[in-house]
Write a protein that holds these residues in place. Structure first.
Motif, PDB file in Angstrom:
ATOM      1  N   LEU A  39      27.371  48.584  34.419  1.00 10.09           N
ATOM      2  CA  LEU A  39      26.782  48.559  35.760  1.00 10.09           C
ATOM      3  C   LEU A  39      26.737  47.136  36.306  1.00 10.09           C
ATOM      4  CD1 LEU A  39      25.437  50.042  38.077  1.00 10.09           C
ATOM      5  CD2 LEU A  39      23.254  49.825  36.874  1.00 10.09           C
ATOM      6  N   SER A  40      26.354  46.189  35.455  1.00 14.38           N
ATOM      7  CA  SER A  40      26.298  44.787  35.874  1.00 14.38           C
ATOM      8  C   SER A  40      27.686  44.264  36.228  1.00 14.38           C
ATOM      9  CB  SER A  40      25.680  43.938  34.762  1.00 14.38           C
ATOM     10  OG  SER A  40      25.619  42.580  35.136  1.00 14.38           O
ATOM     11  N   CYS A  41      28.695  44.668  35.446  1.00 17.51           N
ATOM     12  CA  CYS A  41      30.069  44.241  35.724  1.00 17.51           C
ATOM     13  C   CYS A  41      30.556  44.805  37.054  1.00 17.51           C
ATOM     14  CB  CYS A  41      30.994  44.685  34.596  1.00 17.51           C
ATOM     15  SG  CYS A  41      30.889  43.665  33.119  1.00 17.51           S
ATOM     16  N   LEU A  42      30.192  46.051  37.345  1.00 20.74           N
ATOM     17  CA  LEU A  42      30.587  46.658  38.614  1.00 20.74           C
ATOM     18  C   LEU A  42      29.980  45.898  39.786  1.00 20.74           C
ATOM     19  CD1 LEU A  42      30.333  50.464  37.744  1.00 20.74           C
ATOM     20  CD2 LEU A  42      32.414  49.112  38.072  1.00 20.74           C
ATOM     21  N   VAL A  43      28.709  45.521  39.634  1.00 24.57           N
ATOM     22  CA  VAL A  43      28.059  44.735  40.682  1.00 24.57           C
ATOM     23  C   VAL A  43      28.758  43.386  40.826  1.00 24.57           C
ATOM     24  CG1 VAL A  43      25.922  43.551  41.334  1.00 24.57           C
ATOM     25  CG2 VAL A  43      25.829  45.882  40.432  1.00 24.57           C
ATOM     26  N   MET A  44      29.076  42.745  39.690  1.00 25.65           N
ATOM     27  CA  MET A  44      29.764  41.456  39.714  1.00 25.65           C
ATOM     28  C   MET A  44      31.101  41.571  40.435  1.00 25.65           C
ATOM     29  SD  MET A  44      31.081  39.174  36.462  1.00 25.65           S
ATOM     30  CE  MET A  44      32.384  40.350  36.045  1.00 25.65           C
ATOM     31  N   ILE A  45      31.858  42.612  40.121  1.00 20.57           N
ATOM     32  CA  ILE A  45      33.171  42.801  40.741  1.00 20.57           C
ATOM     33  C   ILE A  45      33.023  43.089  42.233  1.00 20.57           C
ATOM     34  CG2 ILE A  45      35.191  44.306  40.799  1.00 20.57           C
ATOM     35  CD1 ILE A  45      34.815  44.630  37.740  1.00 20.57           C
ATOM     36  N   ALA A  46      32.017  43.891  42.593  1.00 18.50           N
ATOM     37  CA  ALA A  46      31.808  44.226  43.996  1.00 18.50           C
ATOM     38  C   ALA A  46      31.473  42.987  44.817  1.00 18.50           C
ATOM     39  CB  ALA A  46      30.698  45.265  44.129  1.00 18.50           C
ATOM     40  N   VAL A  47      30.564  42.169  44.302  1.00 18.71           N
ATOM     41  CA  VAL A  47      30.196  40.939  45.016  1.00 18.71           C
ATOM     42  C   VAL A  47      31.379  39.973  45.049  1.00 18.71           C
ATOM     43  CG1 VAL A  47      28.646  38.948  45.027  1.00 18.71           C
ATOM     44  CG2 VAL A  47      27.758  41.206  44.443  1.00 18.71           C
ATOM     45  N   SER A  48      32.090  39.882  43.923  1.00 18.06           N
ATOM     46  CA  SER A  48      33.259  38.994  43.867  1.00 18.06           C
ATOM     47  C   SER A  48      34.310  39.397  44.879  1.00 18.06           C
ATOM     48  CB  SER A  48      33.869  39.015  42.460  1.00 18.06           C
ATOM     49  OG  SER A  48      32.970  38.541  41.488  1.00 18.06           O
ATOM     50  N   GLY A  49      34.489  40.701  45.059  1.00 18.22           N
ATOM     51  CA  GLY A  49      35.596  41.179  45.866  1.00 18.22           C
ATOM     52  C   GLY A  49      35.296  41.407  47.335  1.00 18.22           C
ATOM     53  N   ALA A  50      34.035  41.198  47.750  1.00 23.10           N
ATOM     54  CA  ALA A  50      33.677  41.509  49.140  1.00 23.10           C
ATOM     55  C   ALA A  50      34.485  40.683  50.131  1.00 23.10           C
ATOM     56  CB  ALA A  50      32.179  41.287  49.347  1.00 23.10           C
ATOM     57  N   TRP A  51      34.517  39.370  49.951  1.00 28.24           N
ATOM     58  CA  TRP A  51      35.250  38.505  50.883  1.00 28.24           C
ATOM     59  C   TRP A  51      36.754  38.717  50.735  1.00 28.24           C
ATOM     60  CZ3 TRP A  51      38.449  34.040  50.364  1.00 28.24           C
ATOM     61  CH2 TRP A  51      38.666  33.339  51.559  1.00 28.24           C
ATOM     62  N   ILE A  52      37.208  38.940  49.495  1.00 29.02           N
ATOM     63  CA  ILE A  52      38.629  39.197  49.258  1.00 29.02           C
ATOM     64  C   ILE A  52      39.077  40.412  50.055  1.00 29.02           C
ATOM     65  CG2 ILE A  52      40.338  39.815  47.509  1.00 29.02           C
ATOM     66  CD1 ILE A  52      38.530  38.427  45.461  1.00 29.02           C
TER      67      ILE A  52
END
Length: 661
Positions: free
Chosen positions: A214-227
């Motif tokens: 779950l934490s990794c999914l949040v990390m990926i989501a935040v990482s990928g928002a601007w991308i």
């Protein structure tokens, strides 16, 4: 008198002193530093002119080219400039503040999850790490990244301590923010977090994996928002992504800022010219079309030439942030800065003075202070040890064998080295204050002291290369010998009355023997900083390894360009960003770099002809460092060569100005 409260107040007083020291070494004389790295400073100037440039981190005011980093760190700098005006102070303050708050975070982590002594010592060692000082005094975004990572570490440890998922999820979000500061560099600590969470969490194993996923999914989501936002924006409505051949932010992440760092030398871009004009940084919608368009993006006169501002500020030290020093920006040369890949790279003459002074002692502390029983019992202090130990090993291996990085990236090693070294000093103190139950020699203490001695010896060998700093050597030796003598006396507890006081004195002297030389390096960095694009600590610019790559623009040329500037056109066009960045900083007018900072591009002669015919390009600057390609040949054959720069610049790379009629 409440002695307990007095003791706590002492810690607070010491902490305030350390934070004051951190702010001093980071802030003192920053007025002499200009705007730092001109590539990023030009970007910030462009970002303050309109929301489009701000969001897409456009390098130039016309929104033609984005820089090669994530946006968050630059957003912070741009916001400071919007609040306090565009100047060196506003650009550098976010890093200065981040350096001091990072110092505070190390204290908070050490004191909460280990003990107050470890917190204070780690904060002290971190703030005096030479490369930490250098990076905190520059507008590269590494110190902002370190701050976010340390806050993430705090929440990871809190999640483990409390068995609550929400803190781990917050840590994942923070890692995503870190990615939005310096992309994949933020993920260097992810292996450490995975290891400690799986080992030290008291939850059932399936819950650990569930929380981690779950934490990794949040990390990926935040990482990928601007991308996602950049990728979904039509190419004609956003700047071209610098350091790519296909105008893709994904290529930038996994190419130039990914595999190129690990396996390459940062020069893998091709001279491709087969892409169509929509995939080159020359889309018509990005070029100012008329006075009305120009004025619409020129709120508060930010995009106009301010002669007073130009004459009162000098930003002459510029170079490309990702070009090898003392060489042309493209093609090899990176080993001059970082040395050859090997297990011993971090101790070479180019890198040692930045962050490696205490590395051996830190690694020895990791081994010595690991306790099997505490690991089994999931002791939180052992969790701190393992987390920072994995951090230093992961980052250390990367920097030892990576194909391409800059020396200032080693700031990533500073937090774990400071924390592990603090734990090692704390072990020495506790051993000296421990009541004797056995007459056996403490082998761990001996190993720890040997690690300390080895680090001091290596630093002395390193110092021999600097004649002007030879005076540091006898002081360091005297401190080391004094510390060893005090250690021997302290171990003979029956010979002394005030054991705790003696243990404190011994620990301080031993610590001083390690930290004296790097502290001098840090102080030198504070007192002698230049606004080089590649920040470095100590007198490295004096030993021939990394002289500043300065580019001095001609005031005569700038005045000529301003006198002949026409609305809706580019003030000047050049291949590389470093050729025009200072013109953007000084004037805020549209300038065009068709090759980005790598000097590689998908720009075509046909597109150049179109822009010339439309009146967008009139003045074209060529440098000796530019490749002799189709674009350069066309300019030489079809434009008039002007004499403004001929033999009048002290640049090593001679520049020639051409004019299209």
């Amino acid at each position: 008198m409440n002695f307990k409260n007095l003791k706590n107040q002492k810690h607070i007083i010491i902490l305030i002193g350390i934070l004051g020291l951190s702010f001093f070494v980071n802030f003192f004389m920053i007025g002499n530093l200009g705007t730092g790295n001109s590539y990023y400073a030009a970007c910030v100037k462009s970002m303050t002119q309109n929301l489009h440039n701000f969001f897409f981190i456009s390098f130039d005011p016309a929104g033609m080219l984005s820089v090669d980093k994530s946006p968050l760190g630059l957003w912070v700098q741009a916001i400071f400039c919007l609040l306090f005006g565009y100047n060196g102070y506003s650009i550098l303050l976010p890093q200065i503040i981040s350096g001091t708050i990072s110092t505070l975070m190390l204290y908070i982590i050490g004191s909460k999850f280990f003990n107050k002594k470890v917190g204070l010592i780690s904060a002290f060692l971190f703030c005096l790490t030479p490369i930490v000082v250098a990076v905190s005094r520059n507008n590269t975004m590494d110190m902002q990244l370190i701050l976010v990572l340390l806050i993430a570490v705090f929440f990871v440890l809190k999640s483990i301590q409390t068995n609550k998922w929400r803190w781990l999820i917050i840590a994942g979000a923070l890692l995503g923010l870190g990615f939005n500061i310096k992309m994949l560099q933020a993920y260097l600590i992810v292996p450490s977090i995975i290891v400690v969470y799986l080992i030290f969490s008291r939850q059932k194993i399936w819950k650990r994996f569930a929380a981690g996923i779950l934490s990794c999914l949040v990390m990926i989501a935040v990482s990928g928002a601007w991308i996602a936002a950049v990728t979904l924006t039509p190419v004609e409505n956003r700047p071209y992504v610098d350091s790519t051949t296909n105008n893709s932010i994904v290529e930038l992440i996994f190419g130039h800022n990914g595999t190129d760092r690990l396996f390459g030398d940062g020069t893998s871009l091709n001279n491709g010219s087969e892409n169509n004009s929509k995939q080159s940084p020359t889309n018509n919608n990005n070029i100012p079309q008329s006075n009305q368009d120009q004025n619409s993006s020129n709120s508060n006169n930010n995009n106009s030439y301010d002669k007073t501002n130009y004459e009162s500020n000098s930003y002459l030290n510029s170079s490309d942030p990702d070009s090898p020093p003392n060489s042309q920006p493209m093609g090899g040369g990176h080993t001059r800065e970082i040395g050859t890949a090997s297990m011993f790279r971090l101790w070479n003459n180019s890198l040692f003075g930045q962050a490696s002074w205490l590395l051996i002692f830190a690694l020895v502390s990791l081994v010595v202070c690991l306790r099997k029983k505490s690991l089994i019992n999931k002791n939180i202090s052992q969790c701190v040890l393992v987390l920072f130990g994995c951090w230093v090993i992961t980052a250390g291996l990367f920097f030892s064998f990576a194909g391409f990085f800059h020396a200032y990236y080693l700031a990533m090693l500073a937090p774990p080295i400071a924390m592990l070294s603090a734990i090692g000093i704390n072990y020495i103190y506790e051993r000296l204050t421990k009541k004797e139950k056995s007459k056996k020699i403490d082998k761990k203490l001996i190993i720890l002291i040997l690690g300390l001695i080895i680090d001091v010896i290596i630093s002395i060998i390193y110092l021999i290369n600097y004649n002007q700093f030879i005076w540091i050597i006898p002081i360091t030796i005297a401190l080391l010998i004094s510390g060893i003598i005090l250690l021997i006396i302290s171990l003979k507890k029956h010979l002394i009355k005030h054991k705790n006081l003696m243990a404190i004195l011994t620990s301080i002297v031993l610590l001083s023997s390690m930290v004296f030389a790097p502290s001098c390096w840090s102080l030198y960095t504070t007192l002698n900083s230049n606004n080089s694009a590649l920040p470095s600590a100590g007198p490295s610019q004096m030993n021939g390894n990394r002289p500043p790559n300065e580019r001095n623009e001609s005031d005569e040329l700038l005045n000529y360009l301003l006198e002949n500037y026409k609305e809706g056109s580019f003030l000047i066009t050049a291949c590389r960003t470093q050729s025009i960045s200072n013109y953007i900083i000084k004037t805020g007018l549209p300038c065009f770099s068709y090759g980005g900072f790598m000097g590689k591009n998908t720009f075509t002669v046909e597109r150049l002809q179109q822009l010339v015919n439309e009146g967008k390009i009139t003045y074209f600057l060529l440098s000796n460092e530019d490749s002799d390609g189709d674009i350069e040949s066309y300019v030489k054959n079809n434009a008039i060569r002007l004499d403004i720069l001929d033999d009048k610049s002290d640049n090593k790379q001679k520049q020639v100005l051409y004019k299209f009629n």
